[in-house]
Design an enzyme around this catalytic site. Structure first.
Site, short mmCIF file in Angstrom:
data_model
loop_
_atom_site.label_atom_id
_atom_site.label_comp_id
_atom_site.label_asym_id
_atom_site.label_seq_id
_atom_site.Cartn_x
_atom_site.Cartn_y
_atom_site.Cartn_z
N GLU A 68 -60.07 -41.41 185.57
CA GLU A 68 -60.70 -40.56 184.56
C GLU A 68 -59.87 -40.58 183.28
O GLU A 68 -58.66 -40.35 183.30
CB GLU A 68 -60.87 -39.12 185.06
CG GLU A 68 -61.55 -38.26 183.99
CD GLU A 68 -62.18 -36.99 184.52
OE1 GLU A 68 -62.59 -36.98 185.71
OE2 GLU A 68 -62.26 -36.02 183.76
N GLU A 93 -54.39 -38.65 180.40
CA GLU A 93 -54.62 -37.63 179.36
C GLU A 93 -53.37 -37.58 178.47
O GLU A 93 -52.25 -37.71 178.98
CB GLU A 93 -54.90 -36.27 180.04
CG GLU A 93 -54.94 -35.05 179.15
CD GLU A 93 -56.00 -35.11 178.05
OE1 GLU A 93 -57.18 -35.22 178.35
OE2 GLU A 93 -55.60 -35.07 176.86
N ASP A 143 -63.74 -36.76 172.85
CA ASP A 143 -63.75 -36.10 171.54
C ASP A 143 -64.91 -36.65 170.71
O ASP A 143 -65.02 -37.86 170.53
CB ASP A 143 -62.42 -36.37 170.82
CG ASP A 143 -61.26 -35.68 171.54
OD1 ASP A 143 -61.28 -34.44 171.65
OD2 ASP A 143 -60.35 -36.39 171.99
N LYS A 147 -67.70 -35.66 162.40
CA LYS A 147 -67.90 -36.00 160.97
C LYS A 147 -68.08 -37.50 160.85
O LYS A 147 -67.34 -38.28 161.47
CB LYS A 147 -66.67 -35.59 160.16
CG LYS A 147 -66.58 -34.11 159.97
CD LYS A 147 -65.46 -33.77 159.02
CE LYS A 147 -65.28 -32.27 158.97
NZ LYS A 147 -63.93 -31.88 158.61
N ASP A 179 -71.88 -33.84 175.13
CA ASP A 179 -72.78 -32.76 174.72
C ASP A 179 -73.17 -32.93 173.25
O ASP A 179 -73.69 -32.00 172.65
CB ASP A 179 -72.15 -31.38 174.97
CG ASP A 179 -70.88 -31.18 174.17
OD1 ASP A 179 -70.18 -32.17 173.88
OD2 ASP A 179 -70.57 -30.02 173.82
N THR A 216 -67.25 -29.45 183.56
CA THR A 216 -65.93 -29.46 182.95
C THR A 216 -65.79 -28.29 181.97
O THR A 216 -66.78 -27.67 181.57
CB THR A 216 -65.66 -30.77 182.17
OG1 THR A 216 -66.33 -30.71 180.91
CG2 THR A 216 -66.10 -32.00 182.94
N LYS A 217 -64.55 -28.05 181.55
CA LYS A 217 -64.28 -26.95 180.62
C LYS A 217 -65.01 -27.20 179.29
O LYS A 217 -65.63 -26.31 178.73
CB LYS A 217 -62.76 -26.87 180.39
CG LYS A 217 -62.35 -25.71 179.53
CD LYS A 217 -60.86 -25.62 179.43
CE LYS A 217 -60.49 -24.53 178.45
NZ LYS A 217 -59.08 -24.58 178.06
N PHE A 218 -64.94 -28.42 178.83
CA PHE A 218 -65.57 -28.75 177.55
C PHE A 218 -67.09 -28.65 177.64
O PHE A 218 -67.75 -28.22 176.70
CB PHE A 218 -65.14 -30.16 177.12
CG PHE A 218 -65.10 -30.33 175.64
CD1 PHE A 218 -64.05 -29.83 174.90
CD2 PHE A 218 -66.14 -30.96 174.98
CE1 PHE A 218 -64.03 -29.96 173.52
CE2 PHE A 218 -66.12 -31.10 173.60
CZ PHE A 218 -65.07 -30.61 172.87
N GLU A 219 -67.61 -29.02 178.79
CA GLU A 219 -69.06 -28.91 179.01
C GLU A 219 -69.50 -27.44 178.92
O GLU A 219 -70.49 -27.11 178.28
CB GLU A 219 -69.38 -29.49 180.40
CG GLU A 219 -70.84 -29.39 180.79
CD GLU A 219 -71.11 -30.07 182.14
OE1 GLU A 219 -70.14 -30.32 182.89
OE2 GLU A 219 -72.28 -30.37 182.42
C1 LIG Z 1 -63.08 -33.06 174.21
S1 LIG Z 1 -61.81 -33.17 175.37
C2 LIG Z 1 -62.65 -33.14 176.94
C3 LIG Z 1 -61.73 -32.86 178.08
C4 LIG Z 1 -62.38 -32.86 179.47
N1 LIG Z 1 -62.88 -34.16 179.84
C5 LIG Z 1 -63.47 -31.83 179.55
O1 LIG Z 1 -64.65 -32.22 179.60
O2 LIG Z 1 -63.15 -30.63 179.56
C6 LIG Z 1 -61.31 -34.87 175.25
C7 LIG Z 1 -59.95 -35.14 175.83
O3 LIG Z 1 -59.67 -36.53 175.78
C8 LIG Z 1 -58.29 -36.72 175.50
N2 LIG Z 1 -58.15 -38.07 174.94
C9 LIG Z 1 -58.74 -38.56 173.83
N3 LIG Z 1 -58.44 -39.84 173.65
C10 LIG Z 1 -57.62 -40.19 174.68
C11 LIG Z 1 -56.96 -41.39 175.04
N4 LIG Z 1 -57.09 -42.51 174.29
N5 LIG Z 1 -56.19 -41.39 176.14
C12 LIG Z 1 -56.05 -40.26 176.90
N6 LIG Z 1 -56.67 -39.10 176.61
C13 LIG Z 1 -57.44 -39.06 175.51
C14 LIG Z 1 -57.95 -35.59 174.54
O4 LIG Z 1 -56.58 -35.28 174.57
C15 LIG Z 1 -58.81 -34.46 175.09
O5 LIG Z 1 -58.09 -33.65 176.01
#
Ligand SMILES: C[S@@+](CC[C@H](N)C(=O)[O-])C[C@H]1O[C@@H](n2cnc3c(N)ncnc32)[C@H](O)[C@@H]1O
Length: 237
Positions: A68, A93, A143, A147, A179, A216-219
């Site tokens: 993941e 992560e 992420d 923008k 989302d 997930t938390k973000f979801e």
């Molecule tokens: C919007 S959050 C979503 C987190 C989780 N998947 C959730 O749904 O709650 C995106 C996560 O991806 C991580 N991330 C972004 N680019 C990454 C990369 N190239 N390698 C590892 N983590 C990354 C960020 O640090 C962030 O915690």
């Protein structure tokens, strides 16, 4: 940092380096997260090094591996690892508190089919994961970089898609969820036209199920804001 300074820093960084899909947030570690990193990294953590990871050695068995990317606080990854003990899970992560959070809970709940890396997943895939070795890659709520001028930071792009294909076993799957509707549309368009993948729902369609994915938390945050959720599941030919 003000919003303007942050934008300026991002623009400067773009000029000088490869564009990353993340900006490292400092984020304070809780005591429990720091304790987990200090005491259980040996058991759960994998340090970044430019050498291929031997999965059988790392997990102590030959079970297939699910990776993941960007697991956030790791809540859903932990649930999945509990639900699917027949697989090994490698979470990648960059955000320290999230890594600490996952290790803390994995240790507290005695879950042993998880390992964790605190590094850029693109570099890990490029340098540490053998080709044709992964059963499933998952990318949940990456992420969104909503923008327009930041769209170039979105992790889903043709070269990343081909990197994923290279690492999956034949018949292995790539599961994405988002989302953000315009990101979902971009994923669908780019994945449907990528070589070597079949859309499990049929061309032009989103997955009607979320497979083994837990919420997930973000979801949850997206749902609170009234966003939709789109899952996409592709199989490597
Ligand atoms: C919007 S959050 C979503 C987190 C989780 N998947 C959730 O749904 O709650 C995106 C996560 O991806 C991580 N991330 C972004 N680019 C990454 C990369 N190239 N390698 C590892 N983590 C990354 C960020 O640090 C962030 O915690």
């Amino acid at each position: 940092m003000t919003q303007r300074e942050k934008s300026q820093a991002l623009d400067d960084e773009n000029k000088h380096r490869k564009i990353k899909s993340f900006v490292l947030r400092q984020g304070r570690l809780t005591k429990a997260q720091q304790h987990a990193l200090d005491n259980y990294w040996q058991e759960y953590g994998v340090d970044y090094a430019e050498e291929t990871i031997d999965f059988a050695r790392l997990f102590g068995n030959d079970n297939e591996v699910i990776i993941e990317i960007g697991f956030g606080n790791g809540e859903s990854l932990l649930e999945q690892a509990k639900a699917q003990p027949e697989y090994n899970f490698l979470g990648i992560e960059v955000h320290g508190p999230g890594v600490g959070h996952l290790i803390h809970h994995a240790q507290a709940e005695g879950i042993h089919n998880i390992r964790v890396m605190r590094h850029d997943a693109v570099e890990v895939l490029n340098h540490q994961i053998a080709d044709n070795s992964v059963r499933q890659l998952q990318l949940f709520f990456p992420d969104p970089w909503h923008k327009k001028r930041h769209h170039k930071r979105r992790i889903i792009k043709p070269e990343f898609i081909q990197l994923i294909r290279q690492k999956l076993k034949p018949g292995g799957s790539f599961h994405m969820a988002t989302d953000w509707q315009d990101y979902a549309e971009q994923m669908l368009e780019q994945m449907d036209k990528a070589d070597g993948f079949s859309n499990s729902a049929g061309k032009g369609k989103y997955s009607p199920t979320k497979g083994f994915r837990c919420e997930t938390k973000f979801e949850r945050r997206g749902l609170r804001l009234g966003h939709g959720v789109w899952d996409l599941i592709y199989t490597k030919d």
